[in-house]
Design an enzyme around this catalytic site. Sequence first.
Site, PDB file in Angstrom:
ATOM      1  N   ARG A  92       0.813  -1.219   0.000  1.00  0.00           N
ATOM      2  CA  ARG A  92       0.000   0.000   0.000  1.00  0.00           C
ATOM      3  C   ARG A  92       0.847   1.270   0.000  1.00  0.00           C
ATOM      4  NH1 ARG A  92      -5.428  -0.256   2.056  1.00  0.00           N
ATOM      5  NH2 ARG A  92      -6.219  -2.298   1.516  1.00  0.00           N
ATOM      6  N   ARG A 105      -3.608   6.847   1.192  1.00  0.00           N
ATOM      7  CA  ARG A 105      -4.101   8.054   1.850  1.00  0.00           C
ATOM      8  C   ARG A 105      -3.140   8.745   2.794  1.00  0.00           C
ATOM      9  NH1 ARG A 105      -9.430   5.073   3.679  1.00  0.00           N
ATOM     10  NH2 ARG A 105      -7.751   3.564   3.867  1.00  0.00           N
ATOM     11  N   ASP A 148      -6.778  -2.655  -7.017  1.00  0.00           N
ATOM     12  CA  ASP A 148      -7.289  -3.306  -5.820  1.00  0.00           C
ATOM     13  C   ASP A 148      -7.568  -4.765  -6.122  1.00  0.00           C
ATOM     14  OD1 ASP A 148      -8.272  -2.351  -2.987  1.00  0.00           O
ATOM     15  OD2 ASP A 148      -9.606  -3.950  -3.663  1.00  0.00           O
TER      16      ASP A 148
HETATM   17  O1  CP3 Z   1       0.210  -1.746  -2.469  1.00  0.00           O
HETATM   18  C1  CP3 Z   1      -0.184  -0.813  -3.228  1.00  0.00           C
HETATM   19  O2  CP3 Z   1       0.216   0.357  -3.121  1.00  0.00           O
HETATM   20  C2  CP3 Z   1      -1.102  -1.165  -4.398  1.00  0.00           C
HETATM   21  C3  CP3 Z   1      -2.470  -0.834  -4.198  1.00  0.00           C
HETATM   22  C4  CP3 Z   1      -3.374  -1.768  -3.378  1.00  0.00           C
HETATM   23  C5  CP3 Z   1      -4.585  -1.302  -2.840  1.00  0.00           C
HETATM   24  N1  CP3 Z   1      -5.245  -2.349  -2.311  1.00  0.00           N
HETATM   25  C6  CP3 Z   1      -5.053   0.095  -2.894  1.00  0.00           C
HETATM   26  C7  CP3 Z   1      -6.149   0.517  -1.993  1.00  0.00           C
HETATM   27  C8  CP3 Z   1      -3.282  -3.125  -3.107  1.00  0.00           C
HETATM   28  C9  CP3 Z   1      -2.154  -4.116  -3.394  1.00  0.00           C
HETATM   29  C10 CP3 Z   1      -4.493  -3.489  -2.422  1.00  0.00           C
HETATM   30  C11 CP3 Z   1      -4.797  -4.862  -2.013  1.00  0.00           C
HETATM   31  C12 CP3 Z   1      -5.969  -5.109  -1.166  1.00  0.00           C
HETATM   32  N2  CP3 Z   1      -7.200  -4.538  -1.226  1.00  0.00           N
HETATM   33  C13 CP3 Z   1      -6.024  -6.115  -0.167  1.00  0.00           C
HETATM   34  C14 CP3 Z   1      -4.920  -7.076   0.150  1.00  0.00           C
HETATM   35  C15 CP3 Z   1      -3.859  -6.449   0.952  1.00  0.00           C
HETATM   36  C16 CP3 Z   1      -4.235  -6.235   2.407  1.00  0.00           C
HETATM   37  O3  CP3 Z   1      -4.253  -5.044   2.782  1.00  0.00           O
HETATM   38  O4  CP3 Z   1      -4.486  -7.200   3.088  1.00  0.00           O
HETATM   39  C17 CP3 Z   1      -7.310  -6.087   0.391  1.00  0.00           C
HETATM   40  C18 CP3 Z   1      -7.825  -6.967   1.500  1.00  0.00           C
HETATM   41  C19 CP3 Z   1      -8.051  -5.093  -0.296  1.00  0.00           C
HETATM   42  C20 CP3 Z   1      -9.489  -4.740  -0.128  1.00  0.00           C
HETATM   43  C21 CP3 Z   1      -9.659  -3.336   0.268  1.00  0.00           C
HETATM   44  N3  CP3 Z   1      -9.431  -2.269  -0.565  1.00  0.00           N
HETATM   45  C22 CP3 Z   1     -10.089  -2.840   1.517  1.00  0.00           C
HETATM   46  C23 CP3 Z   1     -10.434  -3.698   2.714  1.00  0.00           C
HETATM   47  C24 CP3 Z   1     -10.120  -1.454   1.401  1.00  0.00           C
HETATM   48  C25 CP3 Z   1     -10.611  -0.474   2.427  1.00  0.00           C
HETATM   49  C26 CP3 Z   1      -9.640  -0.378   3.557  1.00  0.00           C
HETATM   50  C27 CP3 Z   1      -9.043   0.988   3.559  1.00  0.00           C
HETATM   51  O5  CP3 Z   1      -7.816   1.085   3.742  1.00  0.00           O
HETATM   52  O6  CP3 Z   1      -9.811   1.947   3.401  1.00  0.00           O
HETATM   53  C28 CP3 Z   1      -9.656  -1.098   0.110  1.00  0.00           C
HETATM   54  C29 CP3 Z   1      -9.476   0.259  -0.423  1.00  0.00           C
HETATM   55  C30 CP3 Z   1      -8.108   0.624  -0.893  1.00  0.00           C
HETATM   56  N4  CP3 Z   1      -7.300  -0.161  -1.682  1.00  0.00           N
HETATM   57  C31 CP3 Z   1      -7.447   1.864  -0.682  1.00  0.00           C
HETATM   58  C32 CP3 Z   1      -6.236   1.805  -1.384  1.00  0.00           C
HETATM   59  C33 CP3 Z   1      -5.203   2.904  -1.526  1.00  0.00           C
HETATM   60  C34 CP3 Z   1      -8.015   3.039   0.085  1.00  0.00           C
HETATM   61  C35 CP3 Z   1      -9.066   3.639  -0.791  1.00  0.00           C
HETATM   62  C36 CP3 Z   1      -9.226   5.118  -0.617  1.00  0.00           C
HETATM   63  O7  CP3 Z   1      -8.474   5.884  -1.255  1.00  0.00           O
HETATM   64  O8  CP3 Z   1     -10.135   5.503   0.132  1.00  0.00           O
END
Ligand code: CP3
Length: 355
Positions: A27, A31, A77
């Site tokens: 990630r 944000r 994502d």
């Molecule tokens: O690593 C990176 O920089 C690449 C981008 C990336 C995102 N999500 C961007 C994201 C990657 C590799 C993911 C994977 C992801 N997404 C996982 C597996 C990794 C982990 O964290 O266990 C999972 C379970 C998700 C599902 C997901 N997407 C959730 C649960 C959420 C909400 C949680 C949160 O942090 O708000 C997201 C949203 C998300 N994916 C954001 C980002 C930057 C935040 C979205 C925003 O800008 O509001």
Amino acid sequence: MTRPTNDTFLRALLREPVEYTPIWLMRQAGRYLPEYNETRRRAGSFLDLCKTPQLACEATLQPLARFDLDAAILFSDILTVPDAMGLGLYFAEGEGPRFERPLRSEWEIRDLTAPDPNVHLRYVMDAVAEIRRALNHSLPLIGFSGSPWTLACYMVEGGSSADYRLVKTMLYDRPDLLHRILDVTTTAVTDYLNAQIESGVQAVMIFDSWGGALSHAAYREFSLSYMERIVAGLKKSHGGERVPSIVFTKGGGQWLEAIAAIGCDAVGLDWTTDLGEARQRIGHRVALQGNLDPMALFASPQQVAAEACRVLDSFGAGSGHVFNLGHGISQFTPPEHVTALVDAVHSHSRRGSGN
Ligand code: CP3
């Protein structure tokens, strides 16, 4: 095709000699960076950001402009795959991801099919191509997908879950239905990762974020065996270069030997496992990625550096280590502490651990 100018990350994954320990962060775009929030605002929403290749490219590059990272990761994502399967992904403000049509009835599960990634996930392939052009062979680009089990958790629960009640009820009551979801999703993920490789990603990572919620027996049957099928189905090289794979099960440290045996090049570890002990257990079979507690980044820059050195020292000398966090970076992380982390990893590993 040639390797990028900085190929330290790829060499560490393949356990070739390196001058220092490479680092990237799960990630790393997100944000905690004000420039990311600005890009997301321009996109309108997180999903629009993912679906607009030019903006996804912009977000991918942002952490690289700030920090001396050794790899880029595609901005996207894991939930775009079930979205392409027709479940209708949306993000409710402050509530995380949701599906309009979660998988609940037998007929919906029987009807599930794997999407064509070059059609239904075209925007991801276009983003990969655009990012590769922008990187101009400077750094390697990582592609990724969720594991079938982790995707199934969201597809059945309809969003995030604290206890996985619905998907685990299915696991115990109707394993046939869960196996059907996992089987179709395995095909979808394999095709998706191979399409990313053909579009230009130079390494791939499978995020099994919720594998650690399974029992010992269920982990092998419902998560690991499907990841094994994916790894077996991946293109091992593209344009004459090896495309290494990383498998990360959060909470999976106790299953390290079993994960290392599925054919991946590297295993990601969270902070609950000692890297040195992990290395002794798997010998030279795979590289290891990890494993600083993301919350350590809230301590002072001096303490961040000290914790980074502790992780490096726990792995010890020699190649085969990619530094990372044990899970995604928190949205409240001070960016200057990331600078301190990256600098400490580079300088300490150049000096100390005799890589
Ligand atoms: O690593 C990176 O920089 C690449 C981008 C990336 C995102 N999500 C961007 C994201 C990657 C590799 C993911 C994977 C992801 N997404 C996982 C597996 C990794 C982990 O964290 O266990 C999972 C379970 C998700 C599902 C997901 N997407 C959730 C649960 C959420 C909400 C949680 C949160 O942090 O708000 C997201 C949203 C998300 N994916 C954001 C980002 C930057 C935040 C979205 C925003 O800008 O509001």
